[in-house]
Design a protein around this motif. Structure first.
Motif, PDB file in Angstrom:
ATOM      1  N   THR A 192      73.693  -7.365  -3.391  1.00 28.93           N
ATOM      2  CA  THR A 192      72.206  -7.736  -3.480  1.00 28.93           C
ATOM      3  C   THR A 192      71.872  -6.834  -5.097  1.00 28.93           C
ATOM      4  N   TRP A 193      72.275  -5.939  -5.403  1.00 28.57           N
ATOM      5  CA  TRP A 193      72.052  -5.101  -6.383  1.00 28.57           C
ATOM      6  C   TRP A 193      72.358  -5.966  -7.616  1.00 28.57           C
ATOM      7  N   ALA A 194      73.784  -6.450  -7.846  1.00 25.82           N
ATOM      8  CA  ALA A 194      74.200  -7.058  -8.809  1.00 25.82           C
ATOM      9  C   ALA A 194      73.643  -8.307  -9.061  1.00 25.82           C
ATOM     10  N   GLY A 195      73.155  -9.222  -8.088  1.00 29.14           N
ATOM     11  CA  GLY A 195      72.674 -10.460  -8.041  1.00 29.14           C
ATOM     12  C   GLY A 195      73.264 -11.265  -7.069  1.00 29.14           C
ATOM     13  N   LEU A 196      72.348 -11.980  -6.334  1.00 30.08           N
ATOM     14  CA  LEU A 196      72.942 -12.926  -5.315  1.00 30.08           C
ATOM     15  C   LEU A 196      73.339 -14.278  -5.906  1.00 30.08           C
ATOM     16  N   PRO A 197      74.318 -14.703  -5.487  1.00 32.43           N
ATOM     17  CA  PRO A 197      75.028 -16.054  -5.959  1.00 32.43           C
ATOM     18  C   PRO A 197      74.370 -17.151  -5.312  1.00 32.43           C
ATOM     19  N   ILE A 198      72.950 -17.131  -5.260  1.00 34.71           N
ATOM     20  CA  ILE A 198      71.966 -18.260  -4.628  1.00 34.71           C
ATOM     21  C   ILE A 198      71.428 -18.867  -5.371  1.00 34.71           C
ATOM     22  N   ALA A 199      71.117 -20.321  -5.384  1.00 39.54           N
ATOM     23  CA  ALA A 199      70.286 -21.027  -6.440  1.00 39.54           C
ATOM     24  C   ALA A 199      68.889 -20.598  -6.313  1.00 39.54           C
ATOM     25  N   ASP A 200      68.254 -20.740  -7.492  1.00 39.58           N
ATOM     26  CA  ASP A 200      66.634 -20.642  -7.667  1.00 39.58           C
ATOM     27  C   ASP A 200      65.883 -21.106  -6.776  1.00 39.58           C
ATOM     28  N   GLY A 201      65.002 -20.657  -5.908  1.00 42.12           N
ATOM     29  CA  GLY A 201      64.200 -21.034  -5.254  1.00 42.12           C
ATOM     30  C   GLY A 201      64.781 -21.834  -3.843  1.00 42.12           C
ATOM     31  N   ALA A 202      66.022 -21.523  -3.480  1.00 43.12           N
ATOM     32  CA  ALA A 202      66.700 -22.194  -2.435  1.00 43.12           C
ATOM     33  C   ALA A 202      66.437 -21.743  -1.026  1.00 43.12           C
ATOM     34  N   LEU A 203      65.771 -20.641  -0.965  1.00 43.88           N
ATOM     35  CA  LEU A 203      65.414 -20.178   0.313  1.00 43.88           C
ATOM     36  C   LEU A 203      63.871 -20.150   0.579  1.00 43.88           C
ATOM     37  N   ASP A 204      63.694 -20.338   2.058  1.00 45.26           N
ATOM     38  CA  ASP A 204      62.277 -20.067   2.578  1.00 45.26           C
ATOM     39  C   ASP A 204      62.116 -18.948   2.951  1.00 45.26           C
ATOM     40  N   CYS A 205      63.159 -17.864   3.397  1.00 45.90           N
ATOM     41  CA  CYS A 205      62.760 -16.759   4.085  1.00 45.90           C
ATOM     42  C   CYS A 205      64.040 -16.029   3.514  1.00 45.90           C
ATOM     43  N   VAL A 261      65.090 -16.264  -5.565  1.00 43.93           N
ATOM     44  CA  VAL A 261      65.822 -17.300  -4.498  1.00 43.93           C
ATOM     45  C   VAL A 261      64.770 -17.667  -3.753  1.00 43.93           C
ATOM     46  N   LEU A 262      63.938 -17.172  -3.468  1.00 43.51           N
ATOM     47  CA  LEU A 262      62.732 -17.707  -2.638  1.00 43.51           C
ATOM     48  C   LEU A 262      61.776 -18.626  -3.345  1.00 43.51           C
ATOM     49  N   GLY A 263      61.359 -18.176  -4.355  1.00 48.19           N
ATOM     50  CA  GLY A 263      60.348 -18.949  -5.214  1.00 48.19           C
ATOM     51  C   GLY A 263      58.998 -18.547  -4.641  1.00 48.19           C
ATOM     52  N   PRO A 264      58.036 -19.343  -5.558  1.00 46.99           N
ATOM     53  CA  PRO A 264      56.550 -18.916  -5.137  1.00 46.99           C
ATOM     54  C   PRO A 264      56.120 -19.122  -3.593  1.00 46.99           C
ATOM     55  N   GLY A 265      55.592 -18.301  -2.986  1.00 41.49           N
ATOM     56  CA  GLY A 265      55.170 -18.354  -1.614  1.00 41.49           C
ATOM     57  C   GLY A 265      56.205 -18.180  -0.522  1.00 41.49           C
ATOM     58  N   GLY A 266      57.402 -17.852  -0.993  1.00 40.56           N
ATOM     59  CA  GLY A 266      58.532 -17.415  -0.071  1.00 40.56           C
ATOM     60  C   GLY A 266      58.267 -16.282   0.741  1.00 40.56           C
ATOM     61  N   ARG A 267      58.898 -16.141   1.922  1.00 41.30           N
ATOM     62  CA  ARG A 267      58.717 -15.151   2.626  1.00 41.30           C
ATOM     63  C   ARG A 267      59.761 -14.039   2.794  1.00 41.30           C
ATOM     64  N   LEU A 268      59.309 -12.713   2.602  1.00 40.97           N
ATOM     65  CA  LEU A 268      60.583 -11.819   2.724  1.00 40.97           C
ATOM     66  C   LEU A 268      60.032 -10.796   3.976  1.00 40.97           C
ATOM     67  N   VAL A 269      60.723 -10.637   4.811  1.00 38.85           N
ATOM     68  CA  VAL A 269      60.699  -9.914   6.131  1.00 38.85           C
ATOM     69  C   VAL A 269      61.590  -8.631   5.854  1.00 38.85           C
ATOM     70  N   VAL A 270      61.012  -7.650   6.039  1.00 39.71           N
ATOM     71  CA  VAL A 270      61.778  -6.263   5.548  1.00 39.71           C
ATOM     72  C   VAL A 270      61.568  -5.275   6.976  1.00 39.71           C
ATOM     73  N   ALA A 271      62.746  -4.761   7.298  1.00 39.36           N
ATOM     74  CA  ALA A 271      62.640  -3.825   8.386  1.00 39.36           C
ATOM     75  C   ALA A 271      63.295  -2.423   7.706  1.00 39.36           C
ATOM     76  N   GLN A 272      62.231  -1.200   7.908  1.00 41.07           N
ATOM     77  CA  GLN A 272      62.768  -0.106   7.293  1.00 41.07           C
ATOM     78  C   GLN A 272      62.044   1.066   8.309  1.00 41.07           C
ATOM     79  N   PRO A 273      63.002   2.195   8.072  1.00 40.77           N
ATOM     80  CA  PRO A 273      62.586   3.221   9.021  1.00 40.77           C
ATOM     81  C   PRO A 273      61.612   4.157   8.523  1.00 40.77           C
ATOM     82  N   SER A 274      60.333   4.697   9.185  1.00 42.54           N
ATOM     83  CA  SER A 274      59.516   5.739   8.727  1.00 42.54           C
ATOM     84  C   SER A 274      60.183   6.972   8.929  1.00 42.54           C
ATOM     85  N   SER A 275      59.517   7.938   8.567  1.00 43.70           N
ATOM     86  CA  SER A 275      59.824   9.416   8.542  1.00 43.70           C
ATOM     87  C   SER A 275      60.349  10.077  10.071  1.00 43.70           C
TER      88      SER A 275
END
Length: 267
Positions: A134-147, A163-177
């Motif tokens: 993920t840090w180096a860059g994803l080998p996925i086409a521009d705008g290929a994903l919805d989520c 990879v999402l393009g405008p209006g794409g959705r990112l779902v993040v799950a992260q721990p709280s303190s």
């Protein structure tokens, strides 16, 4: 469409297509589909902190216990679209839950660990799997994903937006303190910054927050589950406790859905 159809060549950036038992680009770079079903698009050796088979075994056992099912359900409920990728997917557990909840969707699991990619390739009939950083860059086409789904995994805002393009959705799950604070205090585990939520917003300043689900509950863990919980993540690289006891622990995880800017940023 298979998730492998969304990939691009990590060498030249051209689209990859399935030809026989490999993915190939127009300039003839070729990447074999392993017998386990994954494709290695990393282009180098995996880093030293990539998940090991032992870590993945521990994760599979712990996730099978059901203690993180509320997290998986919240992630699956927030995901949308027909083309969904999970980055840092590990065993592919969360991606499989997402695909079960969305029968119209196809999935792609990415992870820097070859051992993880092998497992994720078997996670769901509609999921493909690649080795990628993920840090180096994803080998996925521009705008290929919805989520994009990112559960306890590294985030790359620029790449996610691409990879999402405008209006794409990112779902993040992260721990709280407060997440697993009892185990952190007892076993000296890695801490969670109290401003982690603020840092998420700062990393995605132009993205809209579509939803936030703050999961807070208790989990009664057996000694074996405590050991697996510690052994399945980055704490495994810092030494495991000699023994573990039963514990009643706090689960405190935020599932945040972000929408990429409708107008692509310049510069």
């Amino acid at each position: 469409m298979s998730g492998l159809d969304w990939t691009r060549c990590p060498v030249c950036g051209e689209a990859l297509s399935a030809v026989g038992g490999a993915l190939r680009c127009p300039t003839r770079h070729s990447f074999d589909v392993a017998r386990q079903g994954y494709v290695n698009l990393l282009g180098r050796a995996a880093p030293a902190n990539a998940d090991t088979p032992a870590m993945l075994d521990a994760r599979a056992r712990f996730l099978a216990s059901g203690h993180y099912d509320p997290i998986a359900d919240a992630v699956a409920g927030a995901a949308r679209g027909e083309r969904i990728a999970e980055v840092g997917a590990g065993t592919g557990f969360y991606l499989a839950r997402v695909l079960d909840a969305h029968p119209e969707a196809e999935g792609l699991a990415t992870d820097v660990s070859v051992a993880a990619a092998k497992r994720a390739a078997r996670a769901h009939p509609r999921a493909a799997s690649i080795v990628a950083d993920t840090w180096a860059g994803l080998p996925i086409a521009d705008g290929a994903l919805d989520c994009v789904v990112c559960v306890f995994a590294p985030r790359n805002p620029e790449e996610f937006g691409r990879v999402l393009g405008p209006g794409g959705r990112l779902v993040v799950a992260q721990p709280s303190s407060e997440h697993l604070i009892e185990l952190r205090e007892r076993h000296g585990l890695l801490g969670v910054s109290p401003d982690k939520s603020d840092r998420l917003g700062a990393a995605f300043p132009h993205w809209a927050v579509a939803s936030r689900d703050e999961l807070r509950y208790r989990a009664e863990l057996t000694a074996g589950q405590v050991a697996d919980l510690i052994a399945m993540g980055p704490n495994a690289f810092h030494g495991l406790p000699a023994e573990a006891d039963r514990a009643d622990v706090s689960i405190a995880v935020d599932v945040v859905t972000l929408i990429s800017p409708e107008v692509a940023r310049i510069g």
